[in-house]
Design a protein around this motif. Structure first.
Motif, mmCIF file in Angstrom:
data_model
loop_
_atom_site.group_PDB
_atom_site.id
_atom_site.type_symbol
_atom_site.label_atom_id
_atom_site.label_comp_id
_atom_site.label_asym_id
_atom_site.label_seq_id
_atom_site.Cartn_x
_atom_site.Cartn_y
_atom_site.Cartn_z
ATOM 1 N N GLU A 102 23.685 39.198 -49.048
ATOM 2 C CA GLU A 102 23.181 39.753 -50.306
ATOM 3 C C GLU A 102 22.641 38.681 -51.247
ATOM 4 O O GLU A 102 21.735 38.959 -52.047
ATOM 5 N N LEU A 103 23.237 37.474 -51.141
ATOM 6 C CA LEU A 103 22.914 36.370 -52.063
ATOM 7 C C LEU A 103 23.001 36.831 -53.512
ATOM 8 O O LEU A 103 22.177 36.457 -54.369
ATOM 9 N N HIS A 104 24.034 37.628 -53.754
ATOM 10 C CA HIS A 104 24.244 38.187 -55.097
ATOM 11 C C HIS A 104 25.708 38.612 -55.185
ATOM 12 O O HIS A 104 26.169 39.435 -54.398
ATOM 13 N N PHE A 105 26.450 38.042 -56.119
ATOM 14 C CA PHE A 105 27.893 38.301 -56.189
ATOM 15 C C PHE A 105 28.206 39.752 -56.502
ATOM 16 O O PHE A 105 29.132 40.340 -55.931
ATOM 17 N N HIS A 106 27.442 40.351 -57.396
ATOM 18 C CA HIS A 106 27.751 41.730 -57.782
ATOM 19 C C HIS A 106 27.528 42.689 -56.606
ATOM 20 O O HIS A 106 28.382 43.535 -56.308
ATOM 21 N N ARG A 107 26.376 42.550 -55.938
ATOM 22 C CA ARG A 107 26.108 43.440 -54.812
ATOM 23 C C ARG A 107 27.097 43.192 -53.663
ATOM 24 O O ARG A 107 27.544 44.127 -52.994
ATOM 25 N N ALA A 108 27.447 41.928 -53.425
ATOM 26 C CA ALA A 108 28.414 41.619 -52.371
ATOM 27 C C ALA A 108 29.777 42.212 -52.703
ATOM 28 O O ALA A 108 30.487 42.728 -51.829
ATOM 29 N N VAL B 176 35.218 22.613 -47.850
ATOM 30 C CA VAL B 176 33.779 22.434 -47.793
ATOM 31 C C VAL B 176 33.136 23.448 -48.726
ATOM 32 O O VAL B 176 33.651 24.537 -48.923
ATOM 33 N N ARG B 177 32.006 23.094 -49.316
ATOM 34 C CA ARG B 177 31.299 24.029 -50.180
ATOM 35 C C ARG B 177 30.363 24.875 -49.326
ATOM 36 O O ARG B 177 29.574 24.364 -48.533
ATOM 37 N N LEU B 178 30.456 26.184 -49.494
ATOM 38 C CA LEU B 178 29.684 27.109 -48.666
ATOM 39 C C LEU B 178 28.450 27.631 -49.378
ATOM 40 O O LEU B 178 27.480 28.030 -48.715
ATOM 41 N N ALA B 179 28.468 27.667 -50.710
ATOM 42 C CA ALA B 179 27.343 28.259 -51.437
ATOM 43 C C ALA B 179 27.100 27.529 -52.744
ATOM 44 O O ALA B 179 28.032 27.046 -53.394
ATOM 45 N N HIS B 180 25.822 27.443 -53.100
ATOM 46 C CA HIS B 180 25.427 26.990 -54.428
ATOM 47 C C HIS B 180 25.265 28.241 -55.288
ATOM 48 O O HIS B 180 24.669 29.228 -54.862
ATOM 49 N N ARG B 181 25.821 28.230 -56.495
ATOM 50 C CA ARG B 181 25.641 29.393 -57.347
ATOM 51 C C ARG B 181 25.494 28.939 -58.805
ATOM 52 O O ARG B 181 26.099 27.953 -59.218
ATOM 53 N N ASN B 182 24.686 29.697 -59.470
ATOM 54 C CA ASN B 182 24.562 29.553 -60.923
ATOM 55 C C ASN B 182 24.430 30.962 -61.493
ATOM 56 O O ASN B 182 24.661 31.945 -60.787
ATOM 57 N N LYS B 183 24.063 31.051 -62.746
ATOM 58 C CA LYS B 183 24.017 32.374 -63.371
ATOM 59 C C LYS B 183 22.943 33.273 -62.775
ATOM 60 O O LYS B 183 23.029 34.489 -62.863
ATOM 61 N N ARG B 184 21.934 32.688 -62.141
ATOM 62 C CA ARG B 184 20.815 33.492 -61.675
ATOM 63 C C ARG B 184 20.723 33.597 -60.145
ATOM 64 O O ARG B 184 20.275 34.619 -59.642
ATOM 65 N N THR B 185 21.089 32.534 -59.458
ATOM 66 C CA THR B 185 20.852 32.525 -58.012
ATOM 67 C C THR B 185 22.085 32.098 -57.224
ATOM 68 O O THR B 185 22.980 31.428 -57.744
ATOM 69 N N VAL B 186 22.071 32.542 -55.968
ATOM 70 C CA VAL B 186 23.084 32.122 -54.995
ATOM 71 C C VAL B 186 22.343 31.700 -53.738
ATOM 72 O O VAL B 186 21.432 32.395 -53.274
ATOM 73 N N SER B 187 22.709 30.569 -53.194
ATOM 74 C CA SER B 187 22.117 30.115 -51.931
ATOM 75 C C SER B 187 23.198 29.424 -51.105
ATOM 76 O O SER B 187 24.158 28.874 -51.649
ATOM 77 N N LEU B 188 23.048 29.464 -49.813
ATOM 78 C CA LEU B 188 24.022 28.839 -48.929
ATOM 79 C C LEU B 188 23.740 27.355 -48.786
ATOM 80 O O LEU B 188 22.571 26.919 -48.753
ATOM 81 N N THR B 189 24.794 26.603 -48.701
ATOM 82 C CA THR B 189 24.652 25.200 -48.351
ATOM 83 C C THR B 189 24.369 25.112 -46.850
ATOM 84 O O THR B 189 24.449 26.108 -46.111
ATOM 85 N N ARG B 190 24.032 23.928 -46.383
ATOM 86 C CA ARG B 190 23.820 23.758 -44.936
ATOM 87 C C ARG B 190 25.106 24.090 -44.194
ATOM 88 O O ARG B 190 25.075 24.756 -43.136
#
Length: 296
Positions: free
Chosen positions: A15-21, A45-59
């Protein structure tokens, strides 16, 4: 690492979105964030980058996603296999079968059973009725195809059908002129019969029926299976008792005749533990009962 944490991570990755997930996993958004943080802490290990607007997976998150999906599929498969095994839909069934039953009814029983439970393997062990009783007691077989009744009252047994005995005669023997042969016609004849240990009560019944007909049966030889009896008949050893029409193997020099009433019957039944009938055993019993109707 529990299943729910993996499901939460996969939902977030897709989903790359906390609310929808969170909605997809039926939890609140803070609970979703907590699940991901707990998983990252466990993995270190860090699995995801997140801020107020976007979510993306780390490598690392991308690599972990591939394996997380595999793990969830494997967990689903394991649960499904466990459930299907418990229901008797897969696995292995060990069946004891007497040598006469192998030819008279067992092929039909097996065909019906495999049509119902195609993923259950069947291991067949040729055994006498007495051997099957012992094997059932110690768990070496799951169910038996026997000649009832049993000697062991702790085991359950039921007759599923009866097949009339016939005679195998050497070609040219005077009795071949008859359409049917009476037991009394066997007076003075040498006969080949199955060993008593195959089915003791049936063996004794044949002897008693001959005595009731006014003579004592002259046993030239005991042999099994049916092919051996028929071969001995062909070689001139004597007349042979065979259990049914299904044992009438084509062989040069041998002809077959039914026996007139009163005549011996081969009773065929199933034996099992009365206090424990797993689903696969129950399916086998149902198949045996259905196949047995053709012998009645």
């Amino acid at each position: 690492m529990d299943r729910f944490a993996l499901e939460c991570f996969v939902a977030l990755a897709e989903e790359l979105h906390f609310h929808r997930a969170a909605e997809r996993c039926h939890i609140s958004q803070p609970a979703m964030s907590q699940q991901i943080r707990r998983l990252e802490k466990e993995l270190d290990v860090r699995l995801a980058h997140r801020n107020k607007r976007t979510v993306s997976l780390t490598r690392s998150g991308e690599v972990f996603l591939v394996e997380a999906r595999k793990t969830l599929r494997q967990m689903d498969l394991a649960a499904s296999l466990a459930l299907r095994t418990d229901r008797g839909e897969i696995g292995q069934l060990t069946v004891g079968v007497t040598s006469p039953a192998l030819y008279v009814i067992f092929p039909e029983v097996t065909a019906l059973f495999r049509a119902r439970l195609p993923n259950v393997g069947v291991v067949v062990r040729e055994m006498t009725t007495a051997e099957q009783e012992r094997a059932l007691r110690v768990g070496d077989i799951d169910v038996g195809v026997v000649h009832p009744p049993l000697d062991d009252p702790t085991l359950a047994s039921e007759e599923i059908g009866r097949s009339p005995f016939q005679l195998a005669l050497p070609e040219g023997h005077p009795l071949t002129a008859h359409q049917e042969v009476a037991l009394a016609d066997l007076e003075g004849e040498q006969v080949v019969i199955f060993p008593r240990q195959i089915a003791p009560q049936l063996y004794d019944t044949v002897i008693l029926l001959c005595r009731d007909a006014g003579f004592s049966l002259k046993i030239a030889m005991e042999a099994h299976p049916a092919q051996s009896i028929i071969a001995l008949v062909a070689s001139g050893v004597g007349l042979g008792f065979i259990a049914s029409e299904t044992q009438r193997l084509v062989r040069a020099g041998v002809v077959y005749r039914p026996i007139r009433e009163p005549r011996p019957y081969l009773g065929i039944g199933v034996a099992y533990h009365r206090d424990s009938v797993p689903p696969a055993v129950g399916a086998f019993l149902d198949a045996a009962r259905e196949a047995g109707r053709s012998l009645r």
